[in-house]
Design a protein around this motif. Structure first.
Motif, PDB file in Angstrom:
ATOM      1  N   VAL A  64     -14.724  86.342  57.339  1.00  0.00           N
ATOM      2  CA  VAL A  64     -13.331  85.553  57.452  1.00  0.00           C
ATOM      3  C   VAL A  64     -13.628  83.938  57.484  1.00  0.00           C
ATOM      4  CG1 VAL A  64     -11.258  85.366  59.051  1.00  0.00           C
ATOM      5  CG2 VAL A  64     -12.126  87.463  58.296  1.00  0.00           C
ATOM      6  N   GLY A  65     -14.513  83.682  58.282  1.00  0.00           N
ATOM      7  CA  GLY A  65     -15.053  82.147  58.392  1.00  0.00           C
ATOM      8  C   GLY A  65     -15.227  81.531  56.828  1.00  0.00           C
ATOM      9  N   GLU A  66     -15.969  82.375  56.039  1.00  0.00           N
ATOM     10  CA  GLU A  66     -16.443  81.817  54.938  1.00  0.00           C
ATOM     11  C   GLU A  66     -15.192  81.618  54.084  1.00  0.00           C
ATOM     12  OE1 GLU A  66     -19.187  84.734  53.741  1.00  0.00           O
ATOM     13  OE2 GLU A  66     -20.891  83.498  54.736  1.00  0.00           O
ATOM     14  N   ARG A  67     -14.330  82.772  53.993  1.00  0.00           N
ATOM     15  CA  ARG A  67     -13.096  82.625  53.059  1.00  0.00           C
ATOM     16  C   ARG A  67     -12.239  81.263  53.582  1.00  0.00           C
ATOM     17  NH1 ARG A  67     -10.496  86.138  49.468  1.00  0.00           N
ATOM     18  NH2 ARG A  67     -12.572  86.230  49.094  1.00  0.00           N
ATOM     19  N   LEU A  68     -12.031  81.333  55.084  1.00  0.00           N
ATOM     20  CA  LEU A  68     -11.182  80.344  55.514  1.00  0.00           C
ATOM     21  C   LEU A  68     -11.661  78.882  54.925  1.00  0.00           C
ATOM     22  CD1 LEU A  68      -8.679  79.525  57.070  1.00  0.00           C
ATOM     23  CD2 LEU A  68     -10.289  79.696  59.258  1.00  0.00           C
ATOM     24  N   ILE A  69     -13.087  78.659  55.077  1.00  0.00           N
ATOM     25  CA  ILE A  69     -13.747  77.444  54.515  1.00  0.00           C
ATOM     26  C   ILE A  69     -13.530  77.298  53.009  1.00  0.00           C
ATOM     27  CG2 ILE A  69     -15.731  76.295  53.897  1.00  0.00           C
ATOM     28  CD1 ILE A  69     -17.149  77.458  56.453  1.00  0.00           C
ATOM     29  N   TYR A 129      -8.400  89.133  52.480  1.00  0.00           N
ATOM     30  CA  TYR A 129      -8.957  90.512  51.934  1.00  0.00           C
ATOM     31  C   TYR A 129      -8.924  90.437  50.525  1.00  0.00           C
ATOM     32  CZ  TYR A 129      -7.192  91.148  56.430  1.00  0.00           C
ATOM     33  OH  TYR A 129      -6.903  91.058  58.090  1.00  0.00           O
ATOM     34  N   ALA A 130      -8.325  89.543  49.877  1.00  0.00           N
ATOM     35  CA  ALA A 130      -8.411  89.660  48.143  1.00  0.00           C
ATOM     36  C   ALA A 130      -9.935  89.397  47.687  1.00  0.00           C
ATOM     37  CB  ALA A 130      -7.423  88.601  47.649  1.00  0.00           C
ATOM     38  N   PRO A 131     -10.230  90.055  46.548  1.00  0.00           N
ATOM     39  CA  PRO A 131     -11.789  89.750  45.909  1.00  0.00           C
ATOM     40  C   PRO A 131     -11.982  88.446  45.772  1.00  0.00           C
ATOM     41  CG  PRO A 131     -10.334  91.671  44.958  1.00  0.00           C
ATOM     42  CD  PRO A 131      -9.523  91.019  45.960  1.00  0.00           C
ATOM     43  N   LYS A 132     -13.002  87.813  45.782  1.00  0.00           N
ATOM     44  CA  LYS A 132     -13.228  86.468  45.288  1.00  0.00           C
ATOM     45  C   LYS A 132     -12.936  86.213  44.055  1.00  0.00           C
ATOM     46  CE  LYS A 132     -16.812  82.922  45.694  1.00  0.00           C
ATOM     47  NZ  LYS A 132     -17.666  82.437  46.694  1.00  0.00           N
ATOM     48  N   GLY A 133     -12.263  85.041  43.683  1.00  0.00           N
ATOM     49  CA  GLY A 133     -11.975  84.466  42.332  1.00  0.00           C
ATOM     50  C   GLY A 133     -10.436  84.850  41.972  1.00  0.00           C
ATOM     51  N   ALA A 140      -0.849  79.836  51.490  1.00  0.00           N
ATOM     52  CA  ALA A 140      -1.926  81.172  51.114  1.00  0.00           C
ATOM     53  C   ALA A 140      -0.993  82.510  50.949  1.00  0.00           C
ATOM     54  CB  ALA A 140      -3.024  81.200  51.631  1.00  0.00           C
ATOM     55  N   SER A 141      -1.395  83.375  50.299  1.00  0.00           N
ATOM     56  CA  SER A 141      -0.831  84.672  50.123  1.00  0.00           C
ATOM     57  C   SER A 141      -1.304  85.486  51.607  1.00  0.00           C
ATOM     58  CB  SER A 141      -1.041  85.500  48.929  1.00  0.00           C
ATOM     59  OG  SER A 141      -2.282  86.157  49.074  1.00  0.00           O
ATOM     60  N   PRO A 142      -0.378  86.458  51.915  1.00  0.00           N
ATOM     61  CA  PRO A 142      -0.956  87.257  53.062  1.00  0.00           C
ATOM     62  C   PRO A 142      -2.178  87.984  52.805  1.00  0.00           C
ATOM     63  CG  PRO A 142       1.412  87.857  52.606  1.00  0.00           C
ATOM     64  CD  PRO A 142       0.824  86.732  51.533  1.00  0.00           C
ATOM     65  N   ALA A 143      -2.754  88.140  51.513  1.00  0.00           N
ATOM     66  CA  ALA A 143      -3.990  88.818  51.447  1.00  0.00           C
ATOM     67  C   ALA A 143      -4.836  87.794  51.446  1.00  0.00           C
ATOM     68  CB  ALA A 143      -3.953  89.614  50.082  1.00  0.00           C
ATOM     69  N   MET A 144      -4.914  86.639  52.040  1.00  0.00           N
ATOM     70  CA  MET A 144      -5.808  85.580  51.876  1.00  0.00           C
ATOM     71  C   MET A 144      -7.281  85.816  52.315  1.00  0.00           C
ATOM     72  SD  MET A 144      -4.529  82.783  54.764  1.00  0.00           S
ATOM     73  CE  MET A 144      -5.849  82.700  56.002  1.00  0.00           C
TER      74      MET A 144
END
Length: 94
Positions: free
Chosen positions: A3-8, A63-67, A57-61
């Motif tokens: 989650v932290g990596e996605r948030l960054i 959980y969505a696949p990278k890209g 961002a979308s609610p799936a922020m």
């Protein structure tokens, strides 16, 4: 992806500093840093929603696949005004 990596990734794509995102989300910067660093692995639903709104961002922020696009590009349809509970539409029967 954590989650932290996605948030960054989302924060940097938005061009925001930690301080700016924390302020926009109404969170202490230290709390945001703990999420990004993985100290807090699963933010609360309220925190995640505040971050999502601040990032637009979308609610799936998280959980969505990278890209996959995670940003809301256009606002959704407007919600019609709520009808008063005392108002009823009369339907004539023929």
């Amino acid at each position: 992806m954590r989650v932290g990596e996605r948030l960054i990734e989302l924060r940097e794509a938005s061009g925001l500093s930690q301080y700016a995102l924390a302020k926009a989300a109404g969170l202490p910067q230290t709390h945001l840093k703990q999420i990004e660093d993985g100290i807090i692995e699963t933010p609360s639903v309220q925190t995640a929603e505040r971050l999502r709104v601040a990032l637009k961002a979308s609610p799936a922020m998280f959980y969505a696949p990278k890209g996959e696009s995670l940003f809301i590009e256009e606002p959704g349809p407007e919600v019609p005004p709520k009808l008063s509970s005392g108002v009823r539409k009369r339907v004539s029967r023929q």
